[in-house]
Design a protein around this motif. Structure first.
Motif, short mmCIF file in Angstrom:
data_model
loop_
_atom_site.label_atom_id
_atom_site.label_comp_id
_atom_site.label_asym_id
_atom_site.label_seq_id
_atom_site.Cartn_x
_atom_site.Cartn_y
_atom_site.Cartn_z
N ALA A 58 17.63 -4.23 -56.23
CA ALA A 58 18.09 -2.83 -55.82
C ALA A 58 19.39 -2.44 -56.19
N CYS A 59 19.68 -1.20 -56.42
CA CYS A 59 21.09 -0.62 -56.80
C CYS A 59 21.50 -0.02 -55.55
N CYS A 60 21.03 -0.22 -54.34
CA CYS A 60 21.47 0.46 -53.15
C CYS A 60 21.73 -0.97 -52.17
N THR A 61 22.79 -0.64 -51.28
CA THR A 61 22.97 -1.71 -50.27
C THR A 61 22.12 -1.40 -49.01
N ALA A 62 22.08 -2.47 -48.09
CA ALA A 62 21.23 -2.29 -46.89
C ALA A 62 21.87 -0.75 -46.07
N ASN A 63 23.14 -0.61 -46.01
CA ASN A 63 23.52 0.49 -45.45
C ASN A 63 23.13 1.87 -45.75
N THR A 64 23.30 1.82 -47.36
CA THR A 64 22.82 3.20 -47.88
C THR A 64 21.39 3.14 -47.49
N SER A 65 20.47 2.25 -47.53
CA SER A 65 19.26 2.36 -46.98
C SER A 65 18.87 2.85 -45.88
N VAL A 66 19.75 2.47 -44.81
CA VAL A 66 19.63 3.21 -43.42
C VAL A 66 20.11 4.64 -43.40
N GLU A 67 21.23 4.92 -44.18
CA GLU A 67 21.78 6.32 -44.15
C GLU A 67 20.48 7.18 -44.85
N ALA A 68 19.86 6.87 -45.88
CA ALA A 68 18.84 7.57 -46.37
C ALA A 68 17.71 7.92 -45.65
N HIS A 69 17.58 7.44 -44.53
CA HIS A 69 16.73 7.82 -43.43
C HIS A 69 17.31 8.66 -42.13
N GLN A 70 18.59 8.95 -42.37
CA GLN A 70 18.91 9.70 -41.21
C GLN A 70 19.00 11.26 -41.56
N ASP A 71 18.68 11.95 -40.54
CA ASP A 71 18.61 13.52 -40.55
C ASP A 71 20.09 13.97 -41.08
N GLN A 72 21.23 13.53 -40.35
CA GLN A 72 22.44 14.02 -40.78
C GLN A 72 23.09 12.78 -41.39
N SER A 73 23.02 12.46 -42.80
CA SER A 73 23.63 11.54 -43.61
C SER A 73 25.01 11.57 -44.12
N TYR A 74 25.85 10.38 -44.26
CA TYR A 74 26.87 10.57 -44.78
C TYR A 74 26.89 10.83 -46.45
N LEU A 75 25.57 10.11 -47.04
CA LEU A 75 25.31 9.76 -48.16
C LEU A 75 25.79 11.04 -49.15
N TYR A 76 25.28 12.11 -48.51
CA TYR A 76 25.47 13.69 -49.42
C TYR A 76 26.09 14.65 -48.35
N ASN A 77 26.60 14.30 -47.29
CA ASN A 77 26.82 15.43 -46.18
C ASN A 77 25.89 16.53 -46.15
N PHE A 78 24.53 16.19 -45.94
CA PHE A 78 23.42 17.03 -45.93
C PHE A 78 22.41 16.75 -44.85
N ASN A 79 21.89 17.78 -44.40
CA ASN A 79 21.02 17.74 -43.16
C ASN A 79 19.66 18.05 -43.51
N TRP A 80 18.57 17.30 -43.44
CA TRP A 80 17.44 17.67 -43.83
C TRP A 80 16.99 18.94 -42.98
N ASP A 81 17.26 18.90 -41.68
CA ASP A 81 16.70 20.11 -40.71
C ASP A 81 17.84 21.06 -40.83
N HIS A 82 18.61 21.47 -41.80
CA HIS A 82 19.42 22.53 -41.88
C HIS A 82 18.85 24.04 -41.86
N CYS A 83 17.45 24.24 -41.86
CA CYS A 83 16.86 25.37 -41.50
C CYS A 83 16.00 25.48 -40.31
N GLY A 84 16.25 24.33 -39.35
CA GLY A 84 15.23 23.99 -38.33
C GLY A 84 14.57 22.65 -38.65
N ALA A 85 13.92 22.30 -37.77
CA ALA A 85 13.34 20.96 -37.93
C ALA A 85 12.42 20.64 -39.16
N MET A 86 12.69 19.88 -40.15
CA MET A 86 11.62 19.61 -41.02
C MET A 86 10.54 18.54 -40.38
#
Length: 144
Positions: free
Chosen positions: A43-71
């Motif tokens: 892998a090119c990612c760490t375990a911590n990055t893999s956990v963050e990839a699953h968060q609705d509001q992740s520090y990875l990209y300062n982005f929220n999947w639910d930015h226009c209501g729940a996805m």
């Protein structure tokens, strides 16, 4: 010349891109989380990055999947899988391009997607909404 070409192609299939959360070299990462577990052996990612990839509001990209209501979850899983591929795969070399931005030196572009995956992604997300034409630029974060 054939050996040189084979070696060049091989080197493109075992590298990490130069981006914000990527390791410098691929390697085993036994504690990868959720949908990122597919890359645990190399892998090119760490375990911590893999956990963050699953968060609705992740520090990875300062982005929220639910930015226009729940996805919907069935839709979100495709974006999570895409994030795992981007962050974890050591096999994206053929699609890496230079990207001189403040947070990454390289990006991937035109990575092929299986037709079935594309159709399933569309099926699972066709009722989801976003309020942004292009997720890669033009965000106004001043309001938080």
């Amino acid at each position: 010349a054939a050996t040189t070409t084979a070696a060049a192609q091989e080197s493109l299939l075992n590298i990490c891109m130069d981006a914000k959360h990527h390791k410098t070299e691929p390697g085993p990462e036994g504690q990868l989380y959720g949908q990122c577990v597919l890359w645990k052996d190399n892998a090119c990612c760490t375990a911590n990055t893999s956990v963050e990839a699953h968060q609705d509001q992740s520090y990875l990209y300062n982005f929220n999947w639910d930015h226009c209501g729940a996805m919907p979850e069935k839709c979100k899983r495709h974006f999570i899988q895409d994030t795992c591929l981007y962050e974890c795969s050591p096999n994206l070399g053929p699609w890496i391009q230079q990207a001189d931005t403040s947070w990454r030196k390289e990006r991937i572009l035109h990575v092929p997607l299986c037709r079935e995956d594309c159709e399933q992604w569309w099926e699972d997300c066709q009722d989801a909404v976003t309020c942004k034409v292009n997720w890669h630029k033009g965000w106004n974060w001043t309001s938080g």
